[in-house]
Scaffold this motif. Structure first.
Motif, PDB file in Angstrom:
ATOM      1  N   THR A  36       2.771 -59.250  24.119  1.00 42.93           N
ATOM      2  CA  THR A  36       4.037 -58.629  23.836  1.00 42.93           C
ATOM      3  C   THR A  36       4.111 -59.007  21.957  1.00 42.93           C
ATOM      4  OG1 THR A  36       5.636 -60.271  24.222  1.00 42.93           O
ATOM      5  CG2 THR A  36       5.200 -58.510  25.805  1.00 42.93           C
ATOM      6  N   SER A  37       5.141 -58.788  21.282  1.00 39.83           N
ATOM      7  CA  SER A  37       5.069 -59.026  20.020  1.00 39.83           C
ATOM      8  C   SER A  37       5.405 -60.363  19.601  1.00 39.83           C
ATOM      9  CB  SER A  37       6.360 -58.448  19.270  1.00 39.83           C
ATOM     10  OG  SER A  37       7.613 -58.609  19.788  1.00 39.83           O
ATOM     11  N   ILE A 103       9.297 -59.334  29.370  1.00 44.97           N
ATOM     12  CA  ILE A 103       9.173 -58.183  30.386  1.00 44.97           C
ATOM     13  C   ILE A 103       9.965 -57.086  30.043  1.00 44.97           C
ATOM     14  CG2 ILE A 103      10.195 -57.825  32.926  1.00 44.97           C
ATOM     15  CD1 ILE A 103       9.301 -60.454  33.584  1.00 44.97           C
ATOM     16  N   LYS A 104      11.189 -57.507  29.223  1.00 47.10           N
ATOM     17  CA  LYS A 104      11.823 -56.402  28.771  1.00 47.10           C
ATOM     18  C   LYS A 104      11.223 -55.472  27.772  1.00 47.10           C
ATOM     19  CE  LYS A 104      16.505 -58.427  29.811  1.00 47.10           C
ATOM     20  NZ  LYS A 104      17.808 -59.099  29.343  1.00 47.10           N
ATOM     21  N   ASP A 105      10.643 -56.441  26.829  1.00 44.06           N
ATOM     22  CA  ASP A 105       9.671 -55.679  25.849  1.00 44.06           C
ATOM     23  C   ASP A 105       8.699 -54.868  26.315  1.00 44.06           C
ATOM     24  OD1 ASP A 105      11.428 -57.029  24.173  1.00 44.06           O
ATOM     25  OD2 ASP A 105       9.965 -58.428  23.567  1.00 44.06           O
ATOM     26  N   MET A 106       7.880 -55.255  27.321  1.00 36.06           N
ATOM     27  CA  MET A 106       7.130 -54.476  27.972  1.00 36.06           C
ATOM     28  C   MET A 106       7.585 -53.123  28.476  1.00 36.06           C
ATOM     29  SD  MET A 106       4.753 -57.557  29.699  1.00 36.06           S
ATOM     30  CE  MET A 106       3.526 -56.394  30.481  1.00 36.06           C
ATOM     31  N   GLU A 107       8.566 -53.281  29.354  1.00 32.99           N
ATOM     32  CA  GLU A 107       9.424 -52.085  29.898  1.00 32.99           C
ATOM     33  C   GLU A 107       9.870 -51.034  28.847  1.00 32.99           C
ATOM     34  OE1 GLU A 107      12.518 -53.797  32.139  1.00 32.99           O
ATOM     35  OE2 GLU A 107      11.285 -54.369  33.981  1.00 32.99           O
ATOM     36  N   ARG A 112       8.666 -46.019  26.070  1.00 35.34           N
ATOM     37  CA  ARG A 112       8.381 -45.331  24.608  1.00 35.34           C
ATOM     38  C   ARG A 112       7.137 -44.518  24.904  1.00 35.34           C
ATOM     39  NH1 ARG A 112       5.363 -45.872  20.290  1.00 35.34           N
ATOM     40  NH2 ARG A 112       4.526 -47.975  21.221  1.00 35.34           N
ATOM     41  N   LYS A 113       6.155 -44.891  25.486  1.00 38.14           N
ATOM     42  CA  LYS A 113       4.923 -44.543  25.639  1.00 38.14           C
ATOM     43  C   LYS A 113       4.888 -43.321  26.352  1.00 38.14           C
ATOM     44  CE  LYS A 113       1.755 -48.807  24.816  1.00 38.14           C
ATOM     45  NZ  LYS A 113       0.766 -49.456  25.357  1.00 38.14           N
ATOM     46  N   ALA A 114       5.779 -43.524  27.581  1.00 41.45           N
ATOM     47  CA  ALA A 114       6.083 -42.368  28.452  1.00 41.45           C
ATOM     48  C   ALA A 114       6.569 -41.026  27.861  1.00 41.45           C
ATOM     49  CB  ALA A 114       6.717 -42.794  29.872  1.00 41.45           C
ATOM     50  N   SER A 115       7.635 -41.449  27.030  1.00 46.25           N
ATOM     51  CA  SER A 115       8.295 -40.521  26.315  1.00 46.25           C
ATOM     52  C   SER A 115       7.373 -39.719  25.411  1.00 46.25           C
ATOM     53  CB  SER A 115       9.411 -40.931  25.632  1.00 46.25           C
ATOM     54  OG  SER A 115       9.143 -41.886  24.588  1.00 46.25           O
TER      55      SER A 115
END
Length: 496
Positions: A36-37, A103-107, A112-115
């Protein structure tokens, strides 16, 4: 539970950080990288490496590769600057908090990728629909052009007289009507016979049928037709109908309606099946009997009459039963008294026999007599103490230590009555330990014996000799004979 490792090295430039991690001979197929970042985790079972980054990175522009058993991660910095450290040193609570944030950032990134994928899919579908509409419009235009072209070819393929008649606007029927008198006059002028007149009429009818067949021929490979019909309404004109792009639109509309109706039928069938399944499930639930609630706990108090005989009290003779029970209790009491007296007599017999055998020098027989006495009374400390004396005389030193320890255990709590027995046990165990070259343990037993009998000079002298031997660290057992141990250890007592 994976093994956490941190044996990584890192170097940096102004725009990127290059981190190298040793995979410890792990297969590249088992390496899993999560980034993540502000969090980096590399899992290569049974090992795991976690790094809580000091600064933010660009995940999309970062990369990883495996070279010669090492994982090389190239992390692009979000802000071009030099880092003092690559990872933070956090407490366990802070690390858990950072993991939850990762975990929240990954979700959020997955959402975002799915949208984004969904929007791209919608754009592709819309583009495909627009392209299909454009292709359909081109096909319609092409069909229209071909229809117009075949119309022109059809009119060119007709007879020139009929074409001139149609162009002049004169109805065919009227022309034929005007020509018939001429023909009649011509026939009259030529004076045709009836057979020739009939042949001429048949020829004209054949030409008319041929023209009508040409008019009803197919004009387009797409199914567009031009049809010419005879004049049945009496207006003097042949009716010609041409199918156009309106018919194509009408066909497309009917196909679309068929598709919609098929989809509606499928939806209705699916809804009916779903409702039927729901009704069946509900009926099964209703058919299952409801489980009654659990009863509350409680206590039932019952009183039982003490009974020895299996028969109820109302069916037995109480006086006779009492008489029988008293006789049984008296008989059992007499047997117990006889057994206790006999066991007591046997214990005294074995004690006397052990003393006699020890005095006569039969130390093994004395040990055997004490063993038989212990079978009758295993909790008698006198038998253990006397058997220890016999083992000491037989130089069975380990058995001596064991029996003395058991006798001292049974002589607790210490009282004034068992002082002499405890004194003998300490002396015998101390003598055996000294002979076993355990001088410190033997000295401890002699000091315990001195506390029980402080006026015993021989015992004090033996304790001093053992202490001197301990200080000199002499392992010789020849000079370890003790006067008190020799005199007091070679005597046994009848006292318990």
């Amino acid at each position: 539970m994976p093994i956490c490792v941190s044996d990584y090295t890192w170097r940096q430039t102004l725009e990127r950080v290059i981190l190298t991690l040793n995979l410890h001979h792990t297969s590249p197929k088992k390496v899993d990288v999560v980034t993540t970042s502000s969090y980096l985790k590399v899992s290569f079972l049974p090992y795991m490496c976690e790094v809580f980054l000091c600064h933010m990175i660009k995940v999309d522009q970062s990369s990883a590769c495996i070279l010669k058993g090492c994982l090389e991660l190239t992390l692009m910095k979000a802000v071009p600057q030099m880092w003092k450290e690559v990872g933070l040193k956090l407490t366990k609570k802070e690390m858990d908090h950072k993991r939850q944030e990762a975990i929240k950032d990954m979700e959020e990134e997955e959402k975002r990728k799915a949208s984004k994928r969904k929007e791209e899919c919608i754009k592709r579908e819309r583009f495909a629909v627009s392209q299909q509409i454009e292709v359909d419009d081109q096909m319609r235009a092409e069909r229209s052009r071909m229809v117009e072209k075949e119309k022109a070819e059809f009119f060119k393929a007709g007879s020139p007289q009929e074409g001139n008649k149609h162009l002049s606007g004169t109805p065919p029927t009227q022309n034929m009507a005007t020509e018939q008198p001429g023909n009649h006059n011509k026939s009259e002028a030529g004076k045709l016979s009836p057979e020739e007149h009939n042949t001429e009429c048949l020829k004209e009818d054949h030409d008319r049928q041929t023209l009508r067949g040409r008019a009803s021929s197919t004009c387009s490979e797409e199914g567009t037709e031009a049809t010419q019909e005879a004049d049945y309404d009496g207006d003097g004109e042949d009716s010609i109908y041409y199918s156009s792009t309106e018919n194509l639109h009408r066909a497309d509309g009917s196909t679309q309606r068929d598709k919609v109706e098929a989809a509606n039928r499928k939806q209705r069938k699916w809804s009916a099946n779903r409702k039927a399944a729901a009704r069946e499930k509900e009926s099964k639930k209703r058919s299952i009997p409801a489980v009654p609630p659990v009863r509350c706990g409680g206590t039932i108090n019952m009183t039982h009459t003490p009974r020895v005989f299996p028969s109820p009290a109302r069916e037995s003779t109480h006086p006779e039963e009492q008489q029988w029970l008293e006789a049984q209790s008296a008989a059992s009491q007499g047997q117990q008294d006889a057994g206790s007296s006999s066991s007591h007599l046997n214990e005294e017999h074995f004690k006397k026999k052990a003393v006699t055998l020890f005095s006569s020098g039969d130390f093994q027989g004395c040990a055997n007599a004490c063993t038989e006495g212990l079978r009758l009374n295993p909790s008698s400390p006198a038998f253990y103490s006397n058997r220890a004396a016999a083992h000491l005389a037989l130089r069975n030193l380990h058995h001596t230590v064991k029996d003395c320890s058991k006798a001292l255990e049974l002589l607790t709590p210490p009282t004034q009555d068992n002082t002499n027995s405890r004194l003998l046990c300490h002396i015998r165990r101390g003598t055996a330990l000294v002979h076993l070259s355990l001088l410190s343990e033997g000295l401890a037993d002699y000091q315990a014996a001195l506390q029980l009998s402080p006026e015993n000079k021989a015992l004090r002298k033996d304790a001093e000799r053992i202490q001197n031997m301990l200080m000199a660290s002499t392992d010789s057992n020849e000079d370890s004979g003790c006067e008190a141990g020799g005199e007091r250890g070679r005597s046994i007592s009848n006292s318990p």
